[in-house]
Design a protein around this motif. Structure first.
Motif, PDB file in Angstrom:
ATOM      1  N   ASP A 160       0.852  -1.206   0.028  1.00 19.20           N
ATOM      2  CA  ASP A 160      -0.018   0.158   0.095  1.00 19.20           C
ATOM      3  C   ASP A 160       1.125   1.457  -0.126  1.00 19.20           C
ATOM      4  OD1 ASP A 160      -1.876   1.999   0.265  1.00 19.20           O
ATOM      5  OD2 ASP A 160      -3.019   0.954   1.827  1.00 19.20           O
ATOM      6  N   TYR A 161       1.259   1.936  -1.097  1.00 18.79           N
ATOM      7  CA  TYR A 161       1.990   2.797  -1.435  1.00 18.79           C
ATOM      8  C   TYR A 161       1.691   4.000  -0.509  1.00 18.79           C
ATOM      9  CZ  TYR A 161       3.209   0.362  -5.598  1.00 18.79           C
ATOM     10  OH  TYR A 161       3.526  -0.394  -6.554  1.00 18.79           O
ATOM     11  N   ASN A 162       0.436   4.200  -0.020  1.00 19.56           N
ATOM     12  CA  ASN A 162       0.061   5.432   0.859  1.00 19.56           C
ATOM     13  C   ASN A 162       0.223   5.095   2.469  1.00 19.56           C
ATOM     14  OD1 ASN A 162      -0.829   7.017  -1.411  1.00 19.56           O
ATOM     15  ND2 ASN A 162      -2.522   6.727  -1.070  1.00 19.56           N
ATOM     16  N   ARG A 163       1.074   4.017   2.844  1.00 25.04           N
ATOM     17  CA  ARG A 163       1.280   3.870   4.169  1.00 25.04           C
ATOM     18  C   ARG A 163       2.713   4.031   4.496  1.00 25.04           C
ATOM     19  NH1 ARG A 163      -3.337   5.096   4.186  1.00 25.04           N
ATOM     20  NH2 ARG A 163      -5.132   3.173   4.161  1.00 25.04           N
ATOM     21  N   GLY A 164       3.071   4.344   5.778  1.00 31.62           N
ATOM     22  CA  GLY A 164       4.382   4.370   6.189  1.00 31.62           C
ATOM     23  C   GLY A 164       5.097   2.858   6.212  1.00 31.62           C
ATOM     24  N   VAL A 167       8.131   2.089   9.711  1.00 26.43           N
ATOM     25  CA  VAL A 167       7.117   2.430  10.849  1.00 26.43           C
ATOM     26  C   VAL A 167       5.762   2.966  10.531  1.00 26.43           C
ATOM     27  CG1 VAL A 167       7.276   4.322  12.526  1.00 26.43           C
ATOM     28  CG2 VAL A 167       9.522   3.418  12.091  1.00 26.43           C
ATOM     29  N   PRO A 168       5.033   2.054  11.013  1.00 24.89           N
ATOM     30  CA  PRO A 168       3.635   2.460  10.393  1.00 24.89           C
ATOM     31  C   PRO A 168       3.152   4.024  10.878  1.00 24.89           C
ATOM     32  CG  PRO A 168       3.636   0.920  12.471  1.00 24.89           C
ATOM     33  CD  PRO A 168       5.168   1.114  12.017  1.00 24.89           C
ATOM     34  N   ILE A 169       2.211   4.489  10.473  1.00 26.09           N
ATOM     35  CA  ILE A 169       1.921   5.845  10.750  1.00 26.09           C
ATOM     36  C   ILE A 169       0.523   5.863  10.642  1.00 26.09           C
ATOM     37  CG2 ILE A 169       1.794   8.230  10.259  1.00 26.09           C
ATOM     38  CD1 ILE A 169       4.622   7.822   8.897  1.00 26.09           C
ATOM     39  N   THR A 171     -10.775   7.778  13.407  1.00 25.03           N
ATOM     40  CA  THR A 171     -11.537   6.671  12.598  1.00 25.03           C
ATOM     41  C   THR A 171     -10.788   5.470  12.606  1.00 25.03           C
ATOM     42  OG1 THR A 171     -10.896   7.296  10.417  1.00 25.03           O
ATOM     43  CG2 THR A 171     -12.618   8.312  11.069  1.00 25.03           C
ATOM     44  N   GLN A 172      -9.482   5.523  12.641  1.00 27.46           N
ATOM     45  CA  GLN A 172      -8.824   4.188  12.539  1.00 27.46           C
ATOM     46  C   GLN A 172      -7.831   3.893  13.890  1.00 27.46           C
ATOM     47  OE1 GLN A 172      -6.506   3.638   8.692  1.00 27.46           O
ATOM     48  NE2 GLN A 172      -4.658   3.061   9.994  1.00 27.46           N
ATOM     49  N   PRO A 173      -8.271   2.781  14.510  1.00 30.44           N
ATOM     50  CA  PRO A 173      -7.691   2.371  15.724  1.00 30.44           C
ATOM     51  C   PRO A 173      -6.252   2.158  15.779  1.00 30.44           C
ATOM     52  CG  PRO A 173      -9.269   0.712  15.375  1.00 30.44           C
ATOM     53  CD  PRO A 173      -9.234   1.499  14.131  1.00 30.44           C
ATOM     54  N   THR A 199       1.050  -0.639   8.137  1.00 31.78           N
ATOM     55  CA  THR A 199       2.226  -0.439   7.414  1.00 31.78           C
ATOM     56  C   THR A 199       1.958  -0.660   5.969  1.00 31.78           C
ATOM     57  OG1 THR A 199       2.807  -2.756   7.582  1.00 31.78           O
ATOM     58  CG2 THR A 199       3.841  -1.442   9.318  1.00 31.78           C
ATOM     59  N   ALA A 200       2.868  -0.328   5.137  1.00 33.16           N
ATOM     60  CA  ALA A 200       2.802  -0.262   3.665  1.00 33.16           C
ATOM     61  C   ALA A 200       2.894  -1.583   3.282  1.00 33.16           C
ATOM     62  CB  ALA A 200       3.881   0.588   3.197  1.00 33.16           C
ATOM     63  N   LEU A 201       3.797  -2.625   4.096  1.00 32.15           N
ATOM     64  CA  LEU A 201       4.042  -4.015   3.466  1.00 32.15           C
ATOM     65  C   LEU A 201       4.614  -4.735   4.615  1.00 32.15           C
ATOM     66  CD1 LEU A 201       7.655  -3.988   3.095  1.00 32.15           C
ATOM     67  CD2 LEU A 201       6.773  -2.314   1.435  1.00 32.15           C
TER      68      LEU A 201
END
Length: 140
Positions: A89-93, A96-98, A104-106, A110-112
């Motif tokens: 998912d190119y729109n994720r960090g 390190v997940p962001i 709205t999102q608990p 991560t992108a991969l």
């Protein structure tokens, strides 16, 4: 690199690591990114790669068709991510997940999950960064 031409536009086209990059000539002020438009089914690689465990999957249908029609009519820059969102998912960090949507999102996503896919993620962002940098240098 391959030169593509319509009646009104000329593009420098490159494709690397599941990323399509279109740079208009002359360089446009506008860059559009299409991060969720796979060109093959995620099932084609199931069993070979580890998919993302959580987050949105699937694609944004018809977005590329709209962007392509714009590109044929007027010169713009574009980056198209073609790897299935089930894996990248190119729109994720990453790494390190962001959490871009804390209300709205608990949890952060991560992108991969499979680190072998990092070159695909990085290529998309490198293409986008280079177009934006070139445009800022040219247009301010």
């Amino acid at each position: 690199m391959l030169l593509l031409q319509t009646e009104r536009c000329v593009y420098e086209f490159s494709a690397e690591f599941a990323c399509w990059k279109f740079r208009s000539a002359p360089l446009s002020r506008v860059t559009i990114s299409v991060p969720h438009d796979r060109t093959f089914s995620p099932h084609d690689l199931s069993g070979f790669l580890e998919g993302r465990k959580k987050g949105v999957r699937g694609r944004d249908p018809h977005v590329w068709s709209v962007v392509k029609d714009i590109m044929i009519a007027v010169p713009i820059n574009a980056v198209r991510g073609t790897f299935p969102r089930d894996f990248v998912d190119y729109n994720r960090g990453w790494p390190v997940p962001i959490n871009y949507y804390p209300i709205t999102q608990p949890e952060a996503e991560t992108a991969l999950e499979d680190s072998r896919l990092y070159p695909i993620y990085r290529q998309y962002h490198a293409a986008l960064e280079s177009l934006l940098r070139d445009s800022i240098e040219r247009w301010g």
